[in-house]
Design a protein around this motif. Structure first.
Motif, mmCIF file in Angstrom:
data_model
loop_
_atom_site.group_PDB
_atom_site.id
_atom_site.type_symbol
_atom_site.label_atom_id
_atom_site.label_comp_id
_atom_site.label_asym_id
_atom_site.label_seq_id
_atom_site.Cartn_x
_atom_site.Cartn_y
_atom_site.Cartn_z
ATOM 1 N N ARG A 10 -101.265 78.598 69.072
ATOM 2 C CA ARG A 10 -101.549 78.569 70.834
ATOM 3 C C ARG A 10 -100.634 77.250 70.953
ATOM 4 O O ARG A 10 -100.649 76.059 70.021
ATOM 5 N N ASN A 11 -99.780 76.656 72.154
ATOM 6 C CA ASN A 11 -98.878 75.556 72.612
ATOM 7 C C ASN A 11 -100.394 74.632 72.208
ATOM 8 O O ASN A 11 -100.180 73.271 71.871
ATOM 9 N N GLU A 12 -101.651 74.964 73.416
ATOM 10 C CA GLU A 12 -103.117 73.505 72.630
ATOM 11 C C GLU A 12 -102.851 73.344 71.667
ATOM 12 O O GLU A 12 -103.266 72.512 72.028
ATOM 13 N N ILE A 13 -103.412 74.002 70.960
ATOM 14 C CA ILE A 13 -103.029 73.622 69.273
ATOM 15 C C ILE A 13 -102.294 72.890 69.116
ATOM 16 O O ILE A 13 -102.472 71.746 68.539
ATOM 17 N N LYS A 14 -100.597 73.347 68.756
ATOM 18 C CA LYS A 14 -100.080 72.460 68.396
ATOM 19 C C LYS A 14 -100.307 71.245 69.513
ATOM 20 O O LYS A 14 -99.781 70.071 68.355
ATOM 21 N N ASP A 15 -100.297 71.515 70.821
ATOM 22 C CA ASP A 15 -100.430 69.794 70.736
ATOM 23 C C ASP A 15 -101.958 69.106 70.487
ATOM 24 O O ASP A 15 -101.512 67.863 70.841
ATOM 25 N N ALA A 16 -102.826 69.563 70.491
ATOM 26 C CA ALA A 16 -103.787 68.767 69.708
ATOM 27 C C ALA A 16 -103.676 68.732 68.041
ATOM 28 O O ALA A 16 -103.830 67.125 68.637
ATOM 29 N N GLU A 38 -96.762 65.494 77.718
ATOM 30 C CA GLU A 38 -98.034 66.376 78.087
ATOM 31 C C GLU A 38 -99.204 65.742 78.242
ATOM 32 O O GLU A 38 -99.693 65.252 77.348
ATOM 33 N N PRO A 39 -100.357 65.862 78.984
ATOM 34 C CA PRO A 39 -99.307 66.556 80.140
ATOM 35 C C PRO A 39 -98.450 65.995 80.717
ATOM 36 O O PRO A 39 -97.557 64.708 80.461
#
Length: 71
Positions: A10-16, A38-39
């Motif tokens: 998931r993109n959110e997890i990759k970003d975190a 990001e953002p």
């Protein structure tokens, strides 16, 4: 569930994870490149190229180059 998106896909997890990796290791250019926009911060490819050239010339990471340039 079968066939769904994996947790780490998931993109959110990759970003975190990229934020955490950069906190631990400020020389992680891949993490920096993932989170720099990001953002949305409207950092374009031209700016990133100039930053990369500066970082390469100084022999520092992209994060350190931003700190030196006070961006």
């Amino acid at each position: 569930l079968s066939g769904g998106t994996s947790f780490f896909g998931r993109n959110e997890i990759k970003d975190a994870m990229a934020y955490l990796r950069l906190l631990i290791n400020t020389a992680d250019d891949n993490a920096f490149l993932r989170i720099v926009n990001e953002p949305r911060r409207e950092v374009g490819p031209g700016t990133l190229e100039k930053l990369a050239n500066y970082a390469t010339g100084r022999g520092v990471s992209l994060y350190a180059a931003c700190s030196e340039m006070r961006l």
